[in-house]
Design a protein around this motif. Structure first.
Motif, mmCIF file in Angstrom:
data_model
loop_
_atom_site.group_PDB
_atom_site.id
_atom_site.type_symbol
_atom_site.label_atom_id
_atom_site.label_comp_id
_atom_site.label_asym_id
_atom_site.label_seq_id
_atom_site.Cartn_x
_atom_site.Cartn_y
_atom_site.Cartn_z
ATOM 1 N N ALA A 1 0.823 -1.213 0.000
ATOM 2 C CA ALA A 1 0.000 0.000 0.000
ATOM 3 C C ALA A 1 0.857 1.263 0.000
ATOM 4 C CB ALA A 1 -0.933 -0.008 1.209
ATOM 5 N N GLY A 2 1.844 1.315 0.874
ATOM 6 C CA GLY A 2 2.695 2.492 0.938
ATOM 7 C C GLY A 2 3.512 2.679 -0.320
ATOM 8 N N LEU A 3 4.095 1.593 -0.822
ATOM 9 C CA LEU A 3 4.929 1.677 -2.011
ATOM 10 C C LEU A 3 4.110 1.992 -3.250
ATOM 11 C CD1 LEU A 3 7.601 1.426 -3.464
ATOM 12 C CD2 LEU A 3 7.311 -1.065 -3.463
ATOM 13 N N THR A 4 2.942 1.375 -3.377
ATOM 14 C CA THR A 4 2.095 1.645 -4.538
ATOM 15 C C THR A 4 1.637 3.096 -4.549
ATOM 16 O OG1 THR A 4 1.347 -0.660 -4.577
ATOM 17 C CG2 THR A 4 0.003 0.943 -5.754
ATOM 18 N N ALA A 5 1.215 3.602 -3.396
ATOM 19 C CA ALA A 5 0.794 5.004 -3.314
ATOM 20 C C ALA A 5 1.961 5.938 -3.616
ATOM 21 C CB ALA A 5 0.220 5.289 -1.932
ATOM 22 N N TYR A 6 3.121 5.642 -3.059
ATOM 23 C CA TYR A 6 4.302 6.473 -3.308
ATOM 24 C C TYR A 6 4.657 6.487 -4.790
ATOM 25 C CZ TYR A 6 9.149 8.096 -3.156
ATOM 26 O OH TYR A 6 10.309 8.779 -3.376
ATOM 27 N N HIS A 7 4.654 5.315 -5.405
ATOM 28 C CA HIS A 7 4.991 5.211 -6.825
ATOM 29 C C HIS A 7 3.993 5.984 -7.680
ATOM 30 C CE1 HIS A 7 6.216 3.475 -10.627
ATOM 31 N NE2 HIS A 7 4.997 3.015 -10.821
ATOM 32 N N ALA A 8 2.709 5.869 -7.344
ATOM 33 C CA ALA A 8 1.672 6.546 -8.126
ATOM 34 C C ALA A 8 1.828 8.059 -8.056
ATOM 35 C CB ALA A 8 0.292 6.136 -7.630
ATOM 36 N N VAL A 9 2.249 8.581 -6.899
ATOM 37 C CA VAL A 9 2.402 10.023 -6.731
ATOM 38 C C VAL A 9 3.755 10.504 -7.243
ATOM 39 C CG1 VAL A 9 2.525 11.904 -5.044
ATOM 40 C CG2 VAL A 9 0.840 10.080 -4.752
ATOM 41 N N GLY B 1 -7.101 2.183 1.887
ATOM 42 C CA GLY B 1 -5.791 1.705 2.287
ATOM 43 C C GLY B 1 -4.647 2.366 1.550
ATOM 44 N N LEU B 2 -4.835 2.677 0.258
ATOM 45 C CA LEU B 2 -3.802 3.365 -0.506
ATOM 46 C C LEU B 2 -3.997 4.875 -0.497
ATOM 47 C CD1 LEU B 2 -3.620 0.368 -1.616
ATOM 48 C CD2 LEU B 2 -2.778 1.397 -3.730
ATOM 49 N N GLY B 3 -5.246 5.316 -0.645
ATOM 50 C CA GLY B 3 -5.506 6.740 -0.762
ATOM 51 C C GLY B 3 -5.049 7.543 0.439
ATOM 52 N N HIS B 4 -5.206 6.982 1.643
ATOM 53 C CA HIS B 4 -4.802 7.765 2.819
ATOM 54 C C HIS B 4 -3.289 7.908 2.892
ATOM 55 C CE1 HIS B 4 -3.768 4.028 4.980
ATOM 56 N NE2 HIS B 4 -3.313 4.766 5.977
ATOM 57 N N LEU B 5 -2.559 6.961 2.308
ATOM 58 C CA LEU B 5 -1.108 7.089 2.242
ATOM 59 C C LEU B 5 -0.703 8.066 1.145
ATOM 60 C CD1 LEU B 5 -0.374 3.330 2.807
ATOM 61 C CD2 LEU B 5 0.370 5.172 4.322
ATOM 62 N N ALA B 6 -1.448 8.063 0.032
ATOM 63 C CA ALA B 6 -1.162 9.023 -1.034
ATOM 64 C C ALA B 6 -1.329 10.453 -0.546
ATOM 65 C CB ALA B 6 -2.073 8.753 -2.225
ATOM 66 N N SER C 1 -2.342 7.748 -16.990
ATOM 67 C CA SER C 1 -1.412 6.655 -16.720
ATOM 68 C C SER C 1 -2.113 5.615 -15.864
ATOM 69 C CB SER C 1 -0.140 7.149 -16.021
ATOM 70 O OG SER C 1 -0.436 7.681 -14.745
ATOM 71 N N ALA C 2 -1.655 4.397 -15.974
ATOM 72 C CA ALA C 2 -2.234 3.295 -15.210
ATOM 73 C C ALA C 2 -1.098 2.517 -14.557
ATOM 74 C CB ALA C 2 -3.055 2.387 -16.120
ATOM 75 N N PRO C 3 -0.571 3.009 -13.435
ATOM 76 C CA PRO C 3 0.556 2.316 -12.794
ATOM 77 C C PRO C 3 0.165 0.931 -12.334
ATOM 78 C CG PRO C 3 -0.332 4.017 -11.356
ATOM 79 C CD PRO C 3 -0.997 4.189 -12.679
ATOM 80 N N PHE C 4 1.152 0.035 -12.329
ATOM 81 C CA PHE C 4 0.965 -1.321 -11.830
ATOM 82 C C PHE C 4 0.397 -1.223 -10.426
ATOM 83 C CE2 PHE C 4 3.456 -5.418 -10.627
ATOM 84 C CZ PHE C 4 2.316 -6.168 -10.770
ATOM 85 N N TRP C 5 -0.772 -1.871 -10.193
ATOM 86 C CA TRP C 5 -1.450 -1.626 -8.919
ATOM 87 C C TRP C 5 -0.828 -2.395 -7.762
ATOM 88 C CZ3 TRP C 5 -3.969 -4.009 -13.056
ATOM 89 C CH2 TRP C 5 -4.239 -5.362 -12.913
ATOM 90 N N PHE C 6 0.215 -3.184 -8.021
ATOM 91 C CA PHE C 6 1.041 -3.705 -6.931
ATOM 92 C C PHE C 6 2.390 -3.012 -7.020
ATOM 93 C CE2 PHE C 6 -1.321 -7.705 -8.139
ATOM 94 C CZ PHE C 6 -2.216 -7.646 -7.098
ATOM 95 N N TRP C 7 2.829 -2.446 -5.906
ATOM 96 C CA TRP C 7 4.229 -2.100 -5.760
ATOM 97 C C TRP C 7 4.711 -0.887 -6.528
ATOM 98 C CZ3 TRP C 7 4.445 -5.576 -2.106
ATOM 99 C CH2 TRP C 7 3.833 -6.808 -2.301
ATOM 100 N N GLY C 8 6.029 -0.811 -6.493
ATOM 101 C CA GLY C 8 6.856 0.138 -7.213
ATOM 102 C C GLY C 8 8.225 -0.509 -7.235
ATOM 103 N N THR C 9 9.254 0.291 -7.351
ATOM 104 C CA THR C 9 10.605 -0.261 -7.415
ATOM 105 C C THR C 9 11.157 -0.520 -6.012
ATOM 106 O OG1 THR C 9 11.675 1.904 -7.342
ATOM 107 C CG2 THR C 9 11.000 1.076 -9.511
#
Length: 358
Positions: A162-170, A190-195, A296-304
């Protein structure tokens, strides 16, 4: 460690998950054994449980749980001894590390993770490989670990996805984020509040939020959103008065949100479709949307993995913290039922020791 352990496993497609006794894994060459200290429960787990045969190319059975924080307790030959005893969070994309995207540091777009003729291939722990809903997790390489000394495991676990996906999306839109920016978050779950927290960390000037749930709206206000409404459609007037939104992050992407979200954009604005709610956007240069808009449509799991390092750094500094409910591992089935009903605020985390619950 004992010879066997209890694990919550998916045993069949569209079949109930079940507790099973499985052997405690032993690390082979290059592998790492992690004692699980906390595991996040995610809506993606429900999607895996509900999957039909042929959609996922996952061998059955396997242990669920892809948001994992723990401690290294054993290593195989060839693993540097500095990992012994380390607190870690697991990067859940177990990439090939050799394709062109991996060599570019874009492991979340590893070319071996593309669709096969048999469906979507295994991604990592809890998503095709054995995950963290068990006392121990076998990780194939320390390359998939990030050191996390001094951070509460119940905070760390949901940051893995959740944290990584939100961070990557932003973060990929940081060039539009400054004190003059107008950003919209659709869905403060779960993701939006971290974003919301990441947007503030990156200096976004005005943050608007929409969620149908009163508790989520209260959370958004507490996290510093400037204006919160119960329906994204009700942001039209506000965004128009502000000249449109530079970035709209849709963590729902339902038929009810995605078209409206696009219409909130300013000239040159960007729509980020993060959620998987079944909504579709028809694109075209017909003048209906502002000039120069992007989607854009980021991968909804994760980031780097590098992104996870940064997320952990923010958490250690107290600048990124998930809203969590902490439960016992043995109660995971009940918590999944609450998650399916939408009764979980923020992220649900389970721990293997009841004395850690607070």
């Amino acid at each position: 460690m004992g010879e066997t352990m209890r694990a919550l496993r998916l045993t069949g497609w569209q079949a109930p998950v079940a507790w099973q006794d499985v052997p405690v894994p032993e690390p082979g060459p290059g592998q790492v054994l992690v004692e699980v200290l906390a595991t996040g429960l995610c809506h993606s787990d429900l999607n895996v449980m509900d999957a039909w045969a042929g959609w996922l190319d996952y061998p059955l059975p396997f242990t669920l749980g892809h948001e994992v924080a723990g401690r290294v307790v054993a290593t195989g030959s060839g693993v540097d001894s500095h990992w012994d005893g380390r607190r870690v969070v697991v990067h859940g994309v177990w990439s090939c590390r050799t394709c062109r995207n991996c060599l570019r540091g874009r492991e979340n777009h590893c070319l071996t993770l593309g669709r096969t003729e048999r469906g979507l291939p295994r991604i990592g722990c809890g998503l095709g490989w054995d995950g963290g809903l068990a006392p121990y997790l076998l990780v194939p390489s320390p390359d998939f670990l990030v050191r996390a000394d001094g951070v509460d495991p119940t905070v760390l676990a949901p940051l893995a996805d959740a944290g990584l996906t939100a961070y990557h999306a932003v973060r990929q839109h940081a060039d539009l984020l400054d004190g003059n920016s107008v950003c919209v978050v659709v869905g403060v779950g779960g993701l939006g509040h971290l974003a919301l927290q990441v947007l503030r960390e990156l200096g976004c000037g005005t943050v608007l939020a929409a969620d149908t749930r009163a508790a989520a709206r209260d959370l958004a206000a507490r996290l510093g959103a400037d204006h919160v409404v119960d329906d994204v459609d009700r942001l039209r007037g506000t965004t128009r008065a502000l000249g449109g939104a530079d970035v709209v992050l849709d963590f729902v992407v339902s038929p009810d949100t995605v078209a409206t979200a696009a219409e909130l954009l300013a000239s040159g604005g960007r729509l980020v479709m993060v959620g998987a709610g079944g909504g579709r956007l028809v694109t075209g240069k017909d003048g209906r949307l502002p000039t120069g808009w992007q989607v854009s449509a980021p991968f909804w799991f994760w980031g780097t993995r590098a992104g996870l390092v940064e997320v952990v750094r923010l958490a250690a500094a107290g600048r990124l913290r998930p809203e969590t409910e902490v439960h016992r591992l043995e109660d995971a089935l009940d918590v999944y039922a609450r998650l399916r009903r939408g009764d979980v605020r923020g992220r649900a985390v389970v721990v293997p020791r009841s004395e850690a619950v607070r």
